[in-house]
Design an enzyme around this catalytic site. Structure first.
Site, PDB file in Angstrom:
ATOM      1  CG  ASP A  66      -2.596  -1.589 -34.243  1.00 32.84           C
ATOM      2  OD1 ASP A  66      -2.145  -1.110 -35.310  1.00 32.84           O
ATOM      3  OD2 ASP A  66      -2.904  -0.886 -33.265  1.00 32.84           O
ATOM      4  CE  LYS A  68      -0.578   2.169 -34.345  1.00 29.31           C
ATOM      5  NZ  LYS A  68      -0.913   1.138 -33.328  1.00 29.31           N
ATOM      6  CG  ASP A  71      11.488  -2.398 -42.561  1.00 29.25           C
ATOM      7  OD1 ASP A  71      12.375  -2.019 -43.356  1.00 29.25           O
ATOM      8  OD2 ASP A  71      11.747  -3.033 -41.533  1.00 29.25           O
ATOM      9  CB  THR A 125      -5.040   9.015 -31.753  1.00 27.58           C
ATOM     10  OG1 THR A 125      -4.645   7.709 -31.343  1.00 27.58           O
ATOM     11  CG2 THR A 125      -6.000   8.914 -32.894  1.00 27.58           C
ATOM     12  NE  ARG A 216      -4.389   3.419 -22.492  1.00 24.36           N
ATOM     13  CZ  ARG A 216      -3.558   4.402 -22.834  1.00 24.36           C
ATOM     14  NH1 ARG A 216      -2.586   4.751 -22.007  1.00 24.36           N
ATOM     15  NH2 ARG A 216      -3.698   5.030 -23.983  1.00 24.36           N
TER      16      ARG A 216
END
Ligand code: C5P
Length: 238
Positions: A66, A68, A71, A125, A216
């Site tokens: 991940d 993301k 570019d 999010t 978490r």
């Protein structure tokens, strides 16, 4: 929709967000067989690099890289090739990077014999409507998510990352084949932290999510294995 325990396990990706290689591997080993996917994100990657991605993969869980990517298309295509060579099961790009960039990511992924799934991140999010207005993007998160998700699908991305709150709308707009991946999952009573558009595991599954990204609530729990099991149990009782 009742999920079997095995199916619920397959549908949880744990976000192994730590800078410490030993902690990432400790969590991955402990959660092997209790969650379906190991997500390595910016924090772990920027501290430990591709070697850690390979090590997590060797434990036997599919890896979700991940990073993301966002570019110019040429750079993203080359980074996507590198992700594909690492043997990851899926990786992310930002939909806001645009059509040419997403197509380049899909082309880069295709160099592998079994190309990784390319997931387009719609609106993070952690952003709410007010934060979007601050960025000069009026109209609210939901509309933006739908527009970017449709574009991602046209560009050949297999799935999108969205909040649980957008899953039902995207499922009806984009059909059954798009893979809907949702972070911002919080068991009832858990702290939202910096997440803004959240829902419980049960709500996310009921809305039609394919893969729940949970960090978490599992990794910062006193007993991460018990926390993962209780999330899986909640998903089975939708
Ligand atoms: O700890 P928590 O459950 O909030 O972790 C969510 C994980 O999902 C983090 O690794 C974060 O980088 C990732 N993520 C996100 N929002 C997105 C895409 C990925 O929170 N739109």
């Amino acid at each position: 929709m009742a999920l079997s325990r095995a199916e619920a396990i397959r549908r949880v990706a744990v976000a192994l967000d730590s800078s410490e290689r030993a902690e990432v591997l400790r969590l991955a080993r402990a959660l092997l067989g209790r969650v379906g996917v190991a997500k390595v994100g910016l924090e772990a990657f920027s501290a430990n690099g591709p070697a850690l991605v390979a090590e997590v993969g060797e434990l036997g869980m599919p890896v979700f890289l991940d990073l993301k990517l966002h570019d110019i298309p040429n750079t993203v295509e080359r980074a996507a090739r590198n992700a594909a060579r690492l043997g990851v099961a899926m990786f992310t790009v930002h939909a806001s990077g645009g059509e040419a960039m997403m197509r380049a990511a899909v082309a880069g992924a295709a160099i592998a014999a079994r190309p990784p799934t390319v997931l387009a991140v719609t609106v993070l999010t952690s952003l709410d409507d007010a934060a979007l207005v601050g960025l000069g993007i009026p109209g609210g998160a939901a509309g933006r998510v739908t527009a970017w998700a449709a574009l991602a699908q046209r560009c050949g991305c297999t799935g999108v990352v969205c909040s649980p709150q957008e899953v039902a709308g995207l499922r009806s707009a984009l059909g059954p084949n798009v893979l809907l991946v949702t972070p911002g999952v919080r068991p009832s009573g858990a702290s939202a932290g910096d997440q803004r558009r959240v829902a419980t595991p049960r709500e996310a599954i009921a809305a039609g999510a394919d893969l729940l990204v949970v960090g978490r609530p599992i990794t910062a729990a006193p007993d991460p294995v018990a926390a993962a099991e209780s999330i899986v149990a909640e998903m089975c009782h939708t």
